[in-house]
Motif scaffolding. Sequence first.
Motif, PDB file in Angstrom:
ATOM      1  N   ARG A   1      -0.911 -43.716  -9.990  1.00  0.00           N
ATOM      2  CA  ARG A   1      -0.087 -42.931 -10.922  1.00  0.00           C
ATOM      3  C   ARG A   1      -0.103 -42.150 -12.029  1.00  0.00           C
ATOM      4  NH1 ARG A   1       4.123 -42.860  -7.004  1.00  0.00           N
ATOM      5  NH2 ARG A   1       4.391 -45.073  -5.912  1.00  0.00           N
TER       6      ARG A   1
ATOM      7  N   ALA B 211      -1.379 -44.869 -14.338  1.00  0.00           N
ATOM      8  CA  ALA B 211      -1.586 -46.665 -14.836  1.00  0.00           C
ATOM      9  C   ALA B 211      -0.920 -47.172 -12.613  1.00  0.00           C
ATOM     10  CB  ALA B 211      -0.113 -47.017 -15.008  1.00  0.00           C
ATOM     11  N   ASP B 212      -2.425 -48.005 -12.404  1.00  0.00           N
ATOM     12  CA  ASP B 212      -1.904 -47.703 -11.071  1.00  0.00           C
ATOM     13  C   ASP B 212      -1.870 -47.122  -9.984  1.00  0.00           C
ATOM     14  OD1 ASP B 212      -1.194 -50.263 -11.581  1.00  0.00           O
ATOM     15  OD2 ASP B 212       1.259 -49.961 -12.226  1.00  0.00           O
TER      16      ASP B 212
ATOM     17  N   ARG C 203      -3.236 -39.247 -17.844  1.00  0.00           N
ATOM     18  CA  ARG C 203      -3.015 -40.858 -17.935  1.00  0.00           C
ATOM     19  C   ARG C 203      -2.492 -41.711 -16.688  1.00  0.00           C
ATOM     20  NH1 ARG C 203      -1.250 -39.998 -23.562  1.00  0.00           N
ATOM     21  NH2 ARG C 203      -2.926 -40.759 -25.065  1.00  0.00           N
TER      22      ARG C 203
ATOM     23  N   CYS D  45      -7.106 -47.845 -12.341  1.00  0.00           N
ATOM     24  CA  CYS D  45      -6.145 -47.695 -12.466  1.00  0.00           C
ATOM     25  C   CYS D  45      -6.601 -46.129 -11.725  1.00  0.00           C
ATOM     26  CB  CYS D  45      -5.321 -46.618 -13.748  1.00  0.00           C
ATOM     27  SG  CYS D  45      -6.759 -45.307 -14.799  1.00  0.00           S
TER      28      CYS D  45
ATOM     29  N   VAL E  55       0.768 -41.711 -15.327  1.00  0.00           N
ATOM     30  CA  VAL E  55       2.132 -41.526 -16.555  1.00  0.00           C
ATOM     31  C   VAL E  55       2.306 -40.992 -16.586  1.00  0.00           C
ATOM     32  CG1 VAL E  55       2.013 -44.177 -15.735  1.00  0.00           C
ATOM     33  CG2 VAL E  55       1.234 -43.065 -17.419  1.00  0.00           C
ATOM     34  N   SER E  56       1.189 -39.872 -17.949  1.00  0.00           N
ATOM     35  CA  SER E  56       1.608 -39.083 -18.774  1.00  0.00           C
ATOM     36  C   SER E  56       0.420 -37.727 -19.036  1.00  0.00           C
ATOM     37  CB  SER E  56       2.008 -39.951 -20.059  1.00  0.00           C
ATOM     38  OG  SER E  56       0.905 -39.734 -20.701  1.00  0.00           O
TER      39      SER E  56
END
Length: 218
Positions: free
Chosen positions: A215, A212-213, A210, A43, A217-218
């Motif tokens: 980026r 994902a990919d 966090r 990620c 995301v949170s």
Amino acid sequence: MLIAVKNLTKVYGKGPLAVRALDVESLEIKEGEMAAVTGPSGCGKTTLLNLIGALDGPTGGEIFFKGERISGRGETALCRFRREKVGFVFQAYHLIPSLSALKNVLVPAVPLGGGRVRRARELLRLVGLAGKESRRPGELSGGEQQRVAVARALLLDPELILADEPTGNLDSAAGAEIMELLKSLNRRGKTVIVATHDRRVAESCGRVIRLADGRVVS
């Protein structure tokens, strides 16, 4: 603010084989924070730490340390930044097998002309390895080797500690000890960023970022 990144990207390869490993529009880390960067394998966790620590250069975007832009600096300046401002802790320890624990801790001082033996001994005591200064990595457990790596990261008194999967090669008990050690350093004022896929490790930090990919995301 200790670390700030803007429109940070990292692309590996070219043309149709190019892989966009990281694409972070904005991220800030305050002085004294203990933050976890988490997410599935691939990620972008390690890529983000490597860019913040100037072990690698971004494809695009900017990285600031205490308001000063470090992305785009020459290698001499980046080497000085890594040496003076950042301590690295890796999953695989990266200790030199032929050297004692004490000499492994002293490795960052070699380009500076050596010295700092007293500080290295104090750091080994701090991480719970007093009396094991002369032991080589092969004579230490995995948890003890990671403690040597933490002591080495602290030798030149950096402001920022980057720990990439520091518990990844350890059992749960040793991993918990390493995290408690990193948290104790944070309580002493060090800013700590931990990359981890372990939910329990992430949740033990004060803040969770966090990915994902590539980026946030949170």
